[in-house]
Design a protein around this motif. Structure first.
Motif, mmCIF file in Angstrom:
data_model
loop_
_atom_site.group_PDB
_atom_site.id
_atom_site.type_symbol
_atom_site.label_atom_id
_atom_site.label_comp_id
_atom_site.label_asym_id
_atom_site.label_seq_id
_atom_site.Cartn_x
_atom_site.Cartn_y
_atom_site.Cartn_z
ATOM 1 N N UNK A 106 34.960 -57.995 -25.206
ATOM 2 C CA UNK A 106 34.474 -57.548 -26.504
ATOM 3 C C UNK A 106 33.168 -58.332 -26.756
ATOM 4 N N UNK A 107 32.192 -57.717 -27.436
ATOM 5 C CA UNK A 107 30.877 -58.359 -27.525
ATOM 6 C C UNK A 107 30.912 -59.753 -28.157
ATOM 7 N N UNK A 108 31.740 -59.934 -29.172
ATOM 8 C CA UNK A 108 31.768 -61.223 -29.881
ATOM 9 C C UNK A 108 32.136 -62.367 -28.955
ATOM 10 N N UNK A 109 33.238 -62.210 -28.219
ATOM 11 C CA UNK A 109 33.698 -63.281 -27.348
ATOM 12 C C UNK A 109 32.714 -63.511 -26.200
ATOM 13 N N UNK A 110 32.124 -62.444 -25.723
ATOM 14 C CA UNK A 110 31.168 -62.581 -24.622
ATOM 15 C C UNK A 110 29.952 -63.386 -25.086
ATOM 16 N N UNK A 111 29.443 -63.053 -26.274
ATOM 17 C CA UNK A 111 28.272 -63.768 -26.810
ATOM 18 C C UNK A 111 28.601 -65.252 -26.988
ATOM 19 N N UNK A 145 45.212 -51.405 -4.534
ATOM 20 C CA UNK A 145 44.994 -51.481 -3.079
ATOM 21 C C UNK A 145 43.666 -52.152 -2.733
ATOM 22 N N UNK A 146 43.041 -52.790 -3.712
ATOM 23 C CA UNK A 146 41.756 -53.444 -3.475
ATOM 24 C C UNK A 146 41.844 -54.927 -3.823
ATOM 25 N N UNK A 147 40.992 -55.702 -3.171
ATOM 26 C CA UNK A 147 40.960 -57.133 -3.474
ATOM 27 C C UNK A 147 39.839 -57.393 -4.482
ATOM 28 N N UNK A 148 40.116 -57.073 -5.729
ATOM 29 C CA UNK A 148 39.116 -57.301 -6.771
ATOM 30 C C UNK A 148 39.698 -58.230 -7.818
ATOM 31 N N UNK A 149 38.836 -59.053 -8.380
ATOM 32 C CA UNK A 149 39.305 -59.928 -9.462
ATOM 33 C C UNK A 149 38.682 -59.487 -10.768
ATOM 34 N N UNK A 150 39.490 -59.647 -11.794
ATOM 35 C CA UNK A 150 39.062 -59.161 -13.108
ATOM 36 C C UNK A 150 39.318 -60.243 -14.145
ATOM 37 N N UNK A 151 38.479 -60.320 -15.126
ATOM 38 C CA UNK A 151 38.751 -61.222 -16.248
ATOM 39 C C UNK A 151 38.600 -60.446 -17.544
ATOM 40 N N UNK A 152 39.432 -60.795 -18.481
ATOM 41 C CA UNK A 152 39.415 -60.120 -19.774
ATOM 42 C C UNK A 152 38.980 -61.156 -20.815
ATOM 43 N N UNK A 153 37.858 -60.907 -21.452
ATOM 44 C CA UNK A 153 37.361 -61.842 -22.464
ATOM 45 C C UNK A 153 37.535 -61.218 -23.830
ATOM 46 N N UNK A 154 38.578 -61.623 -24.510
ATOM 47 C CA UNK A 154 38.800 -61.061 -25.841
ATOM 48 C C UNK A 154 39.103 -62.181 -26.817
ATOM 49 N N UNK A 155 38.807 -61.935 -28.065
ATOM 50 C CA UNK A 155 39.070 -62.942 -29.087
ATOM 51 C C UNK A 155 40.567 -63.138 -29.271
ATOM 52 N N UNK A 156 40.918 -64.227 -29.934
ATOM 53 C CA UNK A 156 42.313 -64.474 -30.253
ATOM 54 C C UNK A 156 43.098 -65.056 -29.094
ATOM 55 N N UNK A 157 42.418 -65.363 -28.014
ATOM 56 C CA UNK A 157 43.082 -65.935 -26.842
ATOM 57 C C UNK A 157 42.354 -67.224 -26.498
ATOM 58 N N UNK A 189 27.506 -70.687 -25.068
ATOM 59 C CA UNK A 189 27.990 -71.995 -24.616
ATOM 60 C C UNK A 189 27.622 -72.265 -23.158
ATOM 61 N N UNK A 190 26.913 -71.350 -22.559
ATOM 62 C CA UNK A 190 26.462 -71.539 -21.180
ATOM 63 C C UNK A 190 27.574 -71.421 -20.156
ATOM 64 N N UNK A 191 28.645 -70.724 -20.540
ATOM 65 C CA UNK A 191 29.798 -70.631 -19.626
ATOM 66 C C UNK A 191 29.731 -69.392 -18.741
ATOM 67 N N UNK A 192 28.699 -68.627 -18.912
ATOM 68 C CA UNK A 192 28.649 -67.382 -18.160
ATOM 69 C C UNK A 192 27.199 -67.000 -17.867
#
Ligand code: AMP
Length: 487
Positions: free
Chosen positions: A129-134, A98-110, A139-142
């Protein structure tokens, strides 16, 4: 105490009620008001306590105010595994509808491309997961400078997996003025140090573990071989007065193959796993709840949260890789005052996994010896047994077995079941002489097409089928919100 007493918004209370909950668990009752008051928090709790909703619910209300910005997630949840990250994402989807929120999932293997695109569009919640986030960060993407709410979940598992240095780096990139929530099942010194360094005047909450040594569940491990597993399982299904059973396997392919093989052996079995869409899972689950099928073969993720009354047995066809999963799995039996039985098949390769389970549950699981006279080397049909009858209460699943193949001429060798300790001896199951007729094996539920989700990005991610679910790897459903979604 009700959810309505915790200070959550009406929209959120509605989605909580829609999810079927009106009473908060102890961790939720304690955590939610503190998080809403923007306090830092240390929650000593493990999975199974309802801790996920304990942080997801207040986060949704906090994030309901404010605006998204490109590349700068507003909040970050760190999870040690892809599976846990996806489960948290599922919680956001369920409670945030019931909320207008956006979410992203950063996981390896994708594929990274879609994840980067999602970030560029701006997200309220980043689950990573820490690995994919790092990786993306380097890479300066976040940018993490706009992230003023951080959740470090399953901190002790992060420690086991060597993620603490990554977490320290990530923490140092976030604004110093932020709210930090840390959840951990235990508090070893490195986690205490991490909390001292990165949390400010946290509220401390500790909740009891879910009953892993639940006395209403009689537990056994059964040593076998990979080839002997199916024989042992069939034997137990026929001889242990099983009325309704959940059977867990670690891989989706095993779930599929095992369900099929049990059907071929005449058992009324269904399946539930992450490759099935939600409506097919629901159909299968309903058949199990209604008693149309008496055996459900399941993967962990598909069966999470599953609450079926009257499950007499849980079988771990595979020893779970994560000890928490053992607790979740066996907790599906022995509910509501009933007594349940849980069997775990253990092969030589499972030595470490069963060790971890026993460390978590705090004691050795009594071993039961199932001697099938050389099982594992000969084909199962050669030792086809007749179903046992014990005739108390609900009919044992073995009574429903449709013997679709003629019984071999080879002499049937009676199996011996011998408990080694603790349990009272289990009587040898009498072999019934007459053929038992039963209802035909129900047909598999038709697989409904999955309806596209709102704002679903394309092209869709294609799940890998194999290999699946090595420890720490993705073994769950591929949610429609894998990249980003409007909740
Ligand atoms: P968690 O500890 O977050 O992994 O949650 C364990 C299970 O508890 C999940 O299947 C949840 O759906 C369920 N759960 C969460 N909150 C509640 C609640 N208030 N009452 C009953 N079950 C809940």
């Amino acid at each position: 105490m009700k959810f309505a007493d915790l200070g959550l918004s009406d929209e959120l209370l509605k989605s909580v009620l829609d999810a079927g909950y009106d009473t908060p668990t102890p961790i939720q009752a304690q955590a939610i008001p503190s998080v809403l008051m923007m306090r830092d928090l240390i929650g000593i709790a493990q999975t199974g306590t309802g801790k996920t909703a304990g942080f997801v619910l207040p986060m949704i209300d906090i994030l309901a105010h404010g605006r998204r910005r490109a590349l700068m997630p507003r909040s970050l949840i760190l999870e040690p595994t892809r599976e846990l990250a996806a489960q948290v994402a599922e919680n956001f989807e369920k409670y945030g509808k019931n909320h207008d929120l956006k979410m992203a999932l950063l996981i390896g293997g994708v594929q990274m491309g879609d994840q980067v695109k999602a970030l560029q569009e701006g997200v309220d919640v980043l689950i990573a997961t820490p690995g994919r986030l790092m990786d993306l960060f380097e890479r300066g993407k976040i940018l993490l400078t706009g992230c003023d709410l951080l959740v470090i979940d399953e901190a002790d598992r992060m420690l086991d997996m060597g993620f603490i240095p990554d977490i320290e780096t990530i923490c140092s990139k976030l604004p110093a003025q932020r709210q930090t929530l840390l959840f951990s099942a235990t508090m070893p010194p490195p986690i205490k140090k991490l909390a001292d360094k990165f949390l400010s005047n946290p509220k401390y909450i500790e909740v009891a573990r879910p009953a892993s040594n639940n006395t209403s569940i009689v537990q056994h491990k059964v040593r076998t071989t990979s080839r002997g597993k199916r024989d042992v399982l069939r034997h137990l299904l026929r001889t242990d007065n099983v009325t309704s059973a959940l059977i867990f396997a670690n891989r989706k392919t095993t779930v599929r193959e095992l369900a099929k093989s049990l059907q071929q052996s005449g058992f009324s079995a269904g399946e539930i796993h992450g490759d099935m869409d939600q409506s097919s899972r629901n159909v299968e689950l309903q058949k199990f709840k209604d008693g149309v099928i008496s055996i459900l073969v399941a993967s962990d993720v598909a069966a999470r949260g599953l609450d079926v009354k009257g499950v007499s047995h849980v079988f771990n066809f595979d020893t779970p890789w994560h000890p928490d999963d053992y607790v979740h799995r066996i907790g599906r039996t022995g509910r509501g005052g009933a007594t349940g039985r849980a069997f775990t098949l253990v092969t030589d390769e499972d030595a470490e996994a069963i060790d971890n389970v026993e460390k978590l549950t705090g004691g050795k699981i009594p071993e039961m010896v199932v001697d099938l006279g050389g099982a594992g080397s000969a084909p199962a049909e050669a030792r086809e047994e007749r179903p046992a009858r014990r005739g108390r209460g609900k009919a044992p699943v073995a009574d429903k077995v449709v013997e679709d193949k003629p019984v071999r001429e080879k002499p049937v060798r009676a199996a011996r079941t011998r408990p080694v300790r603790e349990e009272a001896p289990v009587a040898e199951a009498p072999m019934v002489e007459e053929r038992v007729e039963a209802a035909p094996v129900p047909e598999q539920a038709p697989r409904a097409e999955r309806a596209p989700r709102r704002n679903e990005p394309g092209p869709r991610y294609q799940p890998h089928d194999e290999p699946q679910g090595k420890p720490g790897e993705w073994n769950g459903p591929v949610p429609g919100f894998l990249n980003v979604s409007a909740l």
